[in-house]
Design an enzyme around this catalytic site. Structure first.
Site, PDB file in Angstrom:
ATOM      1  N   LYS A  73       0.846  -1.196   0.000  1.00  0.00           N
ATOM      2  CA  LYS A  73       0.000   0.000   0.000  1.00  0.00           C
ATOM      3  C   LYS A  73       0.884   1.250   0.000  1.00  0.00           C
ATOM      4  O   LYS A  73       1.954   1.265   0.624  1.00  0.00           O
ATOM      5  CB  LYS A  73      -0.865  -0.048   1.272  1.00  0.00           C
ATOM      6  CG  LYS A  73      -1.942   1.007   1.392  1.00  0.00           C
ATOM      7  CD  LYS A  73      -2.803   0.708   2.642  1.00  0.00           C
ATOM      8  CE  LYS A  73      -3.916   1.698   2.860  1.00  0.00           C
ATOM      9  NZ  LYS A  73      -4.762   1.375   4.013  1.00  0.00           N
ATOM     10  N   SER A 148      -9.670   1.016   3.049  1.00  0.00           N
ATOM     11  CA  SER A 148      -8.899   1.897   2.199  1.00  0.00           C
ATOM     12  C   SER A 148      -7.794   1.211   1.410  1.00  0.00           C
ATOM     13  O   SER A 148      -7.230   1.779   0.484  1.00  0.00           O
ATOM     14  CB  SER A 148      -8.277   2.991   3.063  1.00  0.00           C
ATOM     15  OG  SER A 148      -7.357   2.424   3.989  1.00  0.00           O
ATOM     16  N   SER A 172      -9.640  -1.431   7.167  1.00  0.00           N
ATOM     17  CA  SER A 172      -9.106  -1.219   5.811  1.00  0.00           C
ATOM     18  C   SER A 172      -8.367  -2.388   5.192  1.00  0.00           C
ATOM     19  O   SER A 172      -8.027  -2.343   4.010  1.00  0.00           O
ATOM     20  CB  SER A 172      -8.207   0.011   5.779  1.00  0.00           C
ATOM     21  OG  SER A 172      -9.006   1.160   5.735  1.00  0.00           O
TER      22      SER A 172
HETATM   23  N1  GLN Z   1     -13.418   3.047   6.693  1.00  0.00           N
HETATM   24  C1  GLN Z   1     -12.508   3.406   7.743  1.00  0.00           C
HETATM   25  C2  GLN Z   1     -12.298   4.895   7.737  1.00  0.00           C
HETATM   26  O1  GLN Z   1     -12.612   5.513   6.767  1.00  0.00           O
HETATM   27  C3  GLN Z   1     -11.264   2.617   7.535  1.00  0.00           C
HETATM   28  C4  GLN Z   1      -9.976   3.282   7.697  1.00  0.00           C
HETATM   29  C5  GLN Z   1      -8.797   2.387   7.737  1.00  0.00           C
HETATM   30  O2  GLN Z   1      -8.882   1.283   8.266  1.00  0.00           O
HETATM   31  N2  GLN Z   1      -7.672   2.901   7.280  1.00  0.00           N
HETATM   32  O3  GLN Z   1     -11.836   5.442   8.687  1.00  0.00           O
END
Ligand code: GLN
Length: 473
Positions: A73, A148, A172
Site C-alpha cells: 500500500k 482503504s 481497511s
Molecule cells: N473506513 C474506515 C475509515 O474511513 C477505515 C480506515 C482504515 O482502516 N484505514 O476510517
C-alpha cells in the site's frame, strides 16, 4: 500458494525473474482498468529477482518469501520511487528511509513490484477517496474493491501480486479482502511495527497481509511481526505461526454477536454466514451467543478518536517539509493554499472534526469520553473471551457496492464499518476469509467472514480460519 512457489523456485522449475515478469505482465495488461497500482518498479523488481536467482544457482538456501513478488500500500515509506499515501499533497514525496517491515522484507529477498492505490491517507471504505482514481473490483468492474487498502486487495485477487500488505485502522484490510475474495488479516495492535507507515490514527493503525490462503497469511505474518525499537508498542515475537498452523474446529468455543446478524445484514450474507455456523457446529465447535455492552458505540468512539488523531498527525502536511508547496505572498497563505489544494474533501472533513473535538473546553467532553467508552468496550471483549475462544461475524454487512453508490453521504459510508471497527477499538486481532459467494445481479460476489480472537492469539484465529477454509475446498 507461497509454499508451492517457493518449492518451484528451489527446484528451479521457475526462476524468480520469470515469476516476476509474469506478474509485471499481468499488471501491465490490467492496471489501466483496475487501477490497483499507483507505481510499479519494474527495474528494481527484476534486479532483486535476479539476485535471488543467482543465490539459488549457487545452491544456497532461500527463505519462504525470497524471490516471491508482492505489493505494498502506498502509505508505506519506501525509498525507491514516491510514497503518495493516495494524496496530491505527497505526489512528489520521496521517503528518506524504508518502513520497518519493508526493510525486513528487503533483507528477506522478497520482490517488491510496486505501490498500491488507496483512499487518501487511508480514510475511506471504497478507495473512492484516492486522489488517483477509484480501484475497480476485479470480480465486477462496476463495483468498488473496498478500502482503504483497495489496491492491495485487488492486486492479490486479480493475480497482479502473490501477496500484499495493507494497513487497517478501522477495517481497511478486512473490508477490501471481503469485497475482493481474499484473505486479509489485522494483527493485534503492537504485533507489527508501525514505524514508517504514514500515520492516520496512531492508536488504531496496524499493518497486515492480503493473501490467497490462510497458510500464506501465516507465512507473511511470521516475516513481518516482531519487536522494533522505533515503535514501542511492539513485542518480541514468541511464536512461529506457520509451524504451529493446523486446522482447529472441534472443541472450539465460538461466540456470535447477534447485532451483526440482524436486520441490517444483506440476506445473502446472512445465509452464507449462518451456513458456516452450521458447519462449525456439525464439526464439533460449540457456538454460543455473546454480548458486549457498549459495542454499539464503537463507530461513534472510532470516528471521534480517529478524527482527533488525524487532525494532529496531518498537521505536518503544510507544504513546508513534505510534498507539494503552493507558494503565496506570506507564510500563512502558503500553508493554507498548500493544504487547500493538496488535501481532498474527506481528509479536510476529518481534520476539521478532529480539531473541533480536541479544542479547549471540548477535549474532555469528546476525546476523553470516547477513550473511556473505548476502555469499556475493551473490557467487554475481555469478559467475553473468558468464555469463548473466538468471535465470528460477517466481515461486511453486504457485498461490494457499486462505484458511486455511497458517495453522496459520508455518514452512510462510515456505517459500512460497523463490524470491523470494534476490533480496532479494542486493539484485537481478526481475519477475514472468504465464506462463499452471493448471487446478485447475475454476478457471484465474494462474501467475507470475520474471526476475532483475544489479544495476541493470532495462532488460534489462523488455525480455525484454516479449518473453515478447508471446508469450502
Ligand atoms: N473506513 C474506515 C475509515 O474511513 C477505515 C480506515 C482504515 O482502516 N484505514 O476510517
Amino acid at each position: 500458494m507461497i509454499k508451492e512457489l517457493h518449492q518451484k523456485l528451489v527446484e528451479k522449475k521457475i526462476s524468480s525473474v520469470e515469476l516476476t515478469k509474469q506478474y509485471l505482465k499481468r499488471i501491465k495488461e490490467r492496471n489501466s482498468e483496475i487501477n490497483a497500482f499507483l507505481s510499479v518498479d519494474e527495474k528494481g523488481a527484476l534486479e532483486n529477482a535476479r539476485k535471488v536467482d543467482q543465490k539459488i544457482a549457487k545452491g544456497k538456501d532461500i527463505g519462504m518469501l525470497e524471490g516471491i513478488p508482492y505489493a505494498v500500500k502506498d502509505n508505506f515509506c519506501v525509498t525507491d520511487g514516491v510514497t503518495t499515501a493516495g494524496s496530491k499533497i505527497l505526489e512528489n514525496y520521496k521517503a528518506p528511509y524504508d518502513n520497518f517491515v519493508i526493510g525486513k522484507l528487503k533483507k528477506a529477498g522478497a520482490v517488491l513490484l510496486g505501490k498500491t492505490n488507496m483512499d487518501e491517507f487511508a480514510m475511506g471504505t471504497s478507495t473512492e477517496n484516492s486522489a488517483y482514481g477509484v480501484v475497480k473490483n476485479p470480480i465486477d468492474l462496476e463495483r468498488v474493491a473496498g478500502g482503504s487498502s483497495g489496491g492491495s486487495a485487488a492486486a492479490v485477487s486479480d493475480e497482479q501480486a502473490v501477496w500484499s500488505l495493507g494497513s487497517d485502522t478501522g477495517g481497511s484490510i478486512r473490508c477490501p479482502a471481503s469485497f475482493c475474495g481474499t484473505v486479509g488479516m489485522k494483527p493485534t495492535y503492537g504485533r507489527v511495527s508501525r514505524s514508517g507507515i504514514i500515520a492516520m490514527a496512531s492508536s488504531y493503525d496496524q499493518i497486515g497481509p492480503f493473501t490467497k490462503s490462510v497458510e500464506d497469511a501465516a507465512i507473511v505474518l511470521d516475516e513481518i511481526c516482531g519487536k522494533d525499537s522505533r515503535d514501542n508498542t511492539t513485542i518480541v515475537k514468541e511464536i512461529n505461526f506457520l509451524n504451529n498452523l493446523k486446522p482447529e474446529i472441534e472443541g472450539v468455543k465460538i461466540g456470535i454477536l447477534k447485532e451483526f446478524l440482524g436486520e441490517d445484514v444483506n440476506p445473502e450474507v446472512k445465509r452464507i454466514i449462518e451456513n458456516k455456523i452450521k458447519w462449525a457446529k456439525k464439526n464439533g465447535a460449540e457456538v454460543v451467543d455473546v454480548e458486549i455492552p457498549g459495542i454499539k458505540y464503537s463507530l461513534a468512539v472510532y470516528y471521534l478518536m480517529i478524527c482527533s488523531e488525524i487532525s494532529s498527525n496531518l498537521a505536518r502536511f503544510d507544504g513546508m517539509r513534505y510534498g507539494v508547496q503552493i507558494k503565496a505572498d506570506n507564510i500563512l497563505d502558503t500553508y493554507l493554499k498548500s493544504r487547500e489544494k493538496g488535501l481532498g474533501d474527506e481528509v479536510k472533513r476529518r481534520i476539521i472534526l478532529g480539531t473541533y473535538a480536541l479544542s479547549a473546553g471540548y477535549k474532555d467532553a469528546y476525546y476523553k469520553k470516547a477513550q473511556q467508552v473505548r476502555d469499556l468496550i475493551k473490557g467487554g471483549f475481555k469478559k467475553v473471551f473468558e468464555e469463548v475462544d473466538l468471535i465470528l461475524t460477517p466481515t461486511m454487512m453486504g457485498p461490494a457496492f457499486k462505484i458511486g453508490e455511497k458517495c453522496a453521504n459520508p455518514l452512510e459510508l462510515y456505517l459500512v464499518d460497523i463490524s470491523t471497527v470494534p476490533v480496532n477499538v479494542a486493539m484485537l486481532p481478526a481475519i477475514s476469509i472468504s465464506a462463499g459467494f452471493a448471487s446478485i445481479d447475475g454476478k457471484k460476489l465474494p462474501i467475507g467472514m470475520q474471526l476475532i480472537g483475544p489479544w495476541w492469539q493470532e495462532q488460534s484465529i489462523l488455525n480455525t480460519a484454516l479449518a473453515f477454509e478447508n471446508s469450502s475446498k
